[in-house]
Design an enzyme around this catalytic site. Structure first.
Site, PDB file in Angstrom:
ATOM      1  N   ASP A  53     -24.838  26.580   6.400  1.00  0.00           N
ATOM      2  CA  ASP A  53     -25.667  25.388   6.602  1.00  0.00           C
ATOM      3  C   ASP A  53     -27.026  25.711   7.232  1.00  0.00           C
ATOM      4  O   ASP A  53     -28.062  25.200   6.807  1.00  0.00           O
ATOM      5  CB  ASP A  53     -24.930  24.363   7.478  1.00  0.00           C
ATOM      6  CG  ASP A  53     -23.566  24.005   6.910  1.00  0.00           C
ATOM      7  OD1 ASP A  53     -23.359  24.189   5.701  1.00  0.00           O
ATOM      8  OD2 ASP A  53     -22.706  23.556   7.691  1.00  0.00           O
ATOM      9  N   GLU A 165     -19.412  17.491   6.488  1.00  0.00           N
ATOM     10  CA  GLU A 165     -19.154  17.678   7.919  1.00  0.00           C
ATOM     11  C   GLU A 165     -19.170  16.313   8.613  1.00  0.00           C
ATOM     12  O   GLU A 165     -18.350  16.027   9.483  1.00  0.00           O
ATOM     13  CB  GLU A 165     -20.255  18.586   8.499  1.00  0.00           C
ATOM     14  CG  GLU A 165     -20.095  18.919   9.952  1.00  0.00           C
ATOM     15  CD  GLU A 165     -21.202  19.855  10.425  1.00  0.00           C
ATOM     16  OE1 GLU A 165     -21.028  21.073  10.311  1.00  0.00           O
ATOM     17  OE2 GLU A 165     -22.241  19.346  10.894  1.00  0.00           O
TER      18      GLU A 165
HETATM   19  N1  LIG Z   1     -13.170   6.334  20.685  1.00  0.00           N
HETATM   20  C1  LIG Z   1     -14.220   6.892  21.313  1.00  0.00           C
HETATM   21  N2  LIG Z   1     -15.302   6.123  21.587  1.00  0.00           N
HETATM   22  C2  LIG Z   1     -16.384   6.657  22.185  1.00  0.00           C
HETATM   23  N3  LIG Z   1     -16.456   7.943  22.577  1.00  0.00           N
HETATM   24  C3  LIG Z   1     -15.381   8.733  22.341  1.00  0.00           C
HETATM   25  C4  LIG Z   1     -14.222   8.246  21.715  1.00  0.00           C
HETATM   26  N4  LIG Z   1     -13.333   9.254  21.604  1.00  0.00           N
HETATM   27  C5  LIG Z   1     -13.898  10.334  22.158  1.00  0.00           C
HETATM   28  N5  LIG Z   1     -15.136  10.034  22.629  1.00  0.00           N
HETATM   29  C6  LIG Z   1     -16.093  10.954  23.283  1.00  0.00           C
HETATM   30  O1  LIG Z   1     -16.264  12.068  22.442  1.00  0.00           O
HETATM   31  C7  LIG Z   1     -15.893  13.254  23.109  1.00  0.00           C
HETATM   32  C8  LIG Z   1     -15.211  14.168  22.094  1.00  0.00           C
HETATM   33  O2  LIG Z   1     -16.116  14.544  21.066  1.00  0.00           O
HETATM   34  P1  LIG Z   1     -16.669  16.016  21.046  1.00  0.00           P
HETATM   35  O3  LIG Z   1     -17.206  16.368  22.377  1.00  0.00           O
HETATM   36  O4  LIG Z   1     -17.551  16.162  19.876  1.00  0.00           O
HETATM   37  O5  LIG Z   1     -15.337  16.895  20.874  1.00  0.00           O
HETATM   38  P2  LIG Z   1     -14.204  16.954  19.760  1.00  0.00           P
HETATM   39  O6  LIG Z   1     -14.462  16.050  18.619  1.00  0.00           O
HETATM   40  O7  LIG Z   1     -12.896  16.812  20.438  1.00  0.00           O
HETATM   41  O8  LIG Z   1     -14.350  18.444  19.313  1.00  0.00           O
HETATM   42  C9  LIG Z   1     -15.394  18.886  18.488  1.00  0.00           C
HETATM   43  C10 LIG Z   1     -14.821  19.436  17.205  1.00  0.00           C
HETATM   44  O9  LIG Z   1     -15.888  19.748  16.356  1.00  0.00           O
HETATM   45  C11 LIG Z   1     -15.802  21.100  16.003  1.00  0.00           C
HETATM   46  N6  LIG Z   1     -17.155  21.651  15.917  1.00  0.00           N
HETATM   47  C12 LIG Z   1     -17.988  21.581  16.991  1.00  0.00           C
HETATM   48  C13 LIG Z   1     -19.252  22.118  16.901  1.00  0.00           C
HETATM   49  C14 LIG Z   1     -19.655  22.736  15.723  1.00  0.00           C
HETATM   50  C15 LIG Z   1     -18.768  22.751  14.654  1.00  0.00           C
HETATM   51  C16 LIG Z   1     -19.168  23.449  13.422  1.00  0.00           C
HETATM   52  O10 LIG Z   1     -18.621  23.205  12.365  1.00  0.00           O
HETATM   53  O11 LIG Z   1     -20.042  24.317  13.569  1.00  0.00           O
HETATM   54  C17 LIG Z   1     -17.530  22.200  14.753  1.00  0.00           C
HETATM   55  C18 LIG Z   1     -15.026  21.783  17.087  1.00  0.00           C
HETATM   56  O12 LIG Z   1     -14.462  22.975  16.640  1.00  0.00           O
HETATM   57  C19 LIG Z   1     -14.018  20.701  17.428  1.00  0.00           C
HETATM   58  O13 LIG Z   1     -12.938  20.736  16.548  1.00  0.00           O
HETATM   59  C20 LIG Z   1     -15.003  12.823  24.241  1.00  0.00           C
HETATM   60  O14 LIG Z   1     -15.058  13.743  25.314  1.00  0.00           O
HETATM   61  C21 LIG Z   1     -15.608  11.488  24.618  1.00  0.00           C
HETATM   62  O15 LIG Z   1     -16.701  11.681  25.460  1.00  0.00           O
HETATM   63  N1  LIG Z   2     -24.495  31.445  17.300  1.00  0.00           N
HETATM   64  C1  LIG Z   2     -25.378  30.539  16.917  1.00  0.00           C
HETATM   65  N2  LIG Z   2     -26.720  30.809  16.978  1.00  0.00           N
HETATM   66  C2  LIG Z   2     -27.614  29.896  16.586  1.00  0.00           C
HETATM   67  N3  LIG Z   2     -27.285  28.663  16.139  1.00  0.00           N
HETATM   68  C3  LIG Z   2     -25.996  28.353  16.055  1.00  0.00           C
HETATM   69  C4  LIG Z   2     -24.968  29.269  16.428  1.00  0.00           C
HETATM   70  N4  LIG Z   2     -23.778  28.657  16.217  1.00  0.00           N
HETATM   71  C5  LIG Z   2     -24.035  27.444  15.738  1.00  0.00           C
HETATM   72  N5  LIG Z   2     -25.361  27.237  15.629  1.00  0.00           N
HETATM   73  C6  LIG Z   2     -26.033  26.013  15.162  1.00  0.00           C
HETATM   74  O1  LIG Z   2     -25.044  24.987  15.052  1.00  0.00           O
HETATM   75  C7  LIG Z   2     -24.994  24.523  13.695  1.00  0.00           C
HETATM   76  C8  LIG Z   2     -23.614  24.043  13.340  1.00  0.00           C
HETATM   77  O2  LIG Z   2     -22.772  25.123  13.040  1.00  0.00           O
HETATM   78  P1  LIG Z   2     -21.966  25.144  11.661  1.00  0.00           P
HETATM   79  O3  LIG Z   2     -20.912  26.181  11.801  1.00  0.00           O
HETATM   80  O4  LIG Z   2     -21.554  23.766  11.283  1.00  0.00           O
HETATM   81  O5  LIG Z   2     -23.054  25.598  10.572  1.00  0.00           O
HETATM   82  P2  LIG Z   2     -23.339  27.035   9.987  1.00  0.00           P
HETATM   83  O6  LIG Z   2     -22.763  28.074  10.861  1.00  0.00           O
HETATM   84  O7  LIG Z   2     -24.800  27.085   9.750  1.00  0.00           O
HETATM   85  O8  LIG Z   2     -22.607  27.006   8.571  1.00  0.00           O
HETATM   86  P3  LIG Z   2     -21.018  27.099   8.281  1.00  0.00           P
HETATM   87  O9  LIG Z   2     -20.502  25.685   8.403  1.00  0.00           O
HETATM   88  O10 LIG Z   2     -20.958  27.560   6.870  1.00  0.00           O
HETATM   89  O11 LIG Z   2     -20.396  28.009   9.264  1.00  0.00           O
HETATM   90  C9  LIG Z   2     -25.530  25.684  12.890  1.00  0.00           C
HETATM   91  O12 LIG Z   2     -25.982  25.248  11.623  1.00  0.00           O
HETATM   92  C10 LIG Z   2     -26.637  26.217  13.777  1.00  0.00           C
HETATM   93  O13 LIG Z   2     -27.820  25.446  13.658  1.00  0.00           O
END
Ligand SMILES: Nc1ncnc2c1ncn2[C@@H]1O[C@H](COP(=O)(O)OP(=O)(O)OC[C@H]2O[C@@H]([n+]3cccc(C(=O)O)c3)[C@H](O)[C@@H]2O)[C@@H](O)[C@H]1O
Ligand SMILES: Nc1ncnc2c1ncn2[C@@H]1O[C@H](COP(=O)(O)OP(=O)(O)OP(=O)(O)O)[C@@H](O)[C@H]1O
Ligand SMILES: [Mg+2]
Length: 271
Positions: A53, A165
């Site tokens: 991404d 996403e």
């Molecule tokens: N019903 C509700 N109404 C209003 N607010 C609500 C809520 N439930 C939780 N919350 C709030 O949201 C918080 C939880 O949300 P959040 O902090 O996002 O945390 P959460 O969704 O639990 O975790 C984030 C998920 O996204 C994944 N992630 C994160 C970053 C990057 C990527 C990626 O693909 O690169 C993936 C990560 O691996 C994990 O599985 C709670 O601590 C609370 O503050």
């Molecule tokens: N180690 C890192 N250094 C810099 N930016 C980061 C790092 N990890 C995450 N990010 C930022 O957070 C975003 C969300 O991460 P995410 O994993 O969804 O995307 P990605 O790594 O670009 O692609 P993919 O989903 O294919 O892994 C990234 O696109 C990037 O902008």
């Protein structure tokens, strides 16, 4: 089509079939027009992880900035930001992505000290920050660094959120979910990949397994494992195709559970 599927597709604005050149142009023009319309903004800032991404959003940002520089003769700039937590296992992919997108400038901020200090300070109150919770602190530390860089460079932060996403809310609220402009919004995962292919990106970068890579206990955990559903199913669902009831239910559960992330904070007027 399932009733909620139709509603979600309308919300995510995903098309079943795209014209790849048209979508590249649409994202580039969006970034250019945003900077042109908001006088004083000169810079796009984006964290580059080495994943699909940010490789795509980074290349689109650089194309937009290069065109703006040529067309206006003004000092527009794209800043690619490396944000490792200590040593990053796929550091070479991130640097390969930066080289390919031809970023004007590379800034490096190691988030380890600030993340560890935050965990320590919170835990001093008798709380225990789990590895999962710490992962979200890492995503928010990356957000802080990118906004600080934007603040010092008349810039805006580019987000990499896209339909595949956004639908599952698979991002950290106010972490990588926080950005000023999101040029990939509307595209699903395979559509993003097709844009990268068209832009002649290195194959290894767009064929790489998507990972958030935020957890130390489960390094490089594939998104699909964490979500319990494949991107192929998510993309098919977003393109209006029929998928198994089991996969559709998993997607719809994520969508409902993460509704709070796709809106402004709740107020007294919401209940
Ligand atoms: N019903 C509700 N109404 C209003 N607010 C609500 C809520 N439930 C939780 N919350 C709030 O949201 C918080 C939880 O949300 P959040 O902090 O996002 O945390 P959460 O969704 O639990 O975790 C984030 C998920 O996204 C994944 N992630 C994160 C970053 C990057 C990527 C990626 O693909 O690169 C993936 C990560 O691996 C994990 O599985 C709670 O601590 C609370 O503050
Ligand atoms: N180690 C890192 N250094 C810099 N930016 C980061 C790092 N990890 C995450 N990010 C930022 O957070 C975003 C969300 O991460 P995410 O994993 O969804 O995307 P990605 O790594 O670009 O692609 P993919 O989903 O294919 O892994 C990234 O696109 C990037 O902008
Ligand atoms: Mg990633």
């Amino acid at each position: 089509m399932r009733p909620l599927q139709k509603e979600i597709i309308e919300y995510e604005k995903t098309k079943p079939v795209i014209d790849v050149d048209e979508e590249i142009r649409r994202s580039v023009d969006f970034l250019k027009n945003y900077l042109l319309k908001n006088k004083g903004l000169k810079t796009l800032v984006l964290g580059i992880s080495g994943g699909q991404d940010s490789t795509l959003a980074g290349r689109l940002s650089e194309i937009a900035i290069t065109e703006l520089r040529q067309e206006t003769k003004e000092n527009y700039e794209f800043i690619a930001v490396r944000l490792p937590y200590g040593e990053q296992a796929d550091e070479s992919d991130a640097m390969q992505a930066i080289e390919w997108m031809q970023a004007d400038k590379v800034v490096r901020v190691n988030i380890k000290d600030s993340v560890d200090a935050m965990v320590k300070a919170v835990e001093a109150n008798g709380m225990n920050i789990s590895d999962f919770n710490k992962g979200n602190i890492k995503a928010r530390a990356r957000m802080i660094a990118q906004f600080a860089i934007a603040g010092d460079n008349s810039g805006v932060v580019v987000g990499t959120d896209h339909a595949a996403e956004n639908i599952t809310g698979f991002y950290t609220k106010f972490g990588d979910g926080a950005a000023d402009v999101t040029p990939l919004f509307r595209l699903d995962k395979r559509q993003g990949r097709s844009l990268l292919e068209k832009l002649n990106a290195p194959k290894n970068l767009y064929e790489k397994t998507p990972t958030a890579d935020l957890e130390e206990d489960r390094p490089s955990l594939p998104d699909e494992k964490a979500l319990g559903v494949s991107y192929t199913d998510i993309d098919n669902y977003l393109e209006g195709k029929e998928i198994s009831d089991k996969s559709a239910e998993i997607i719809e559960n994520w969508y409902k559970k993460t509704a709070h992330k796709r809106r402004q904070p709740y107020t007294v007027f919401d209940i």
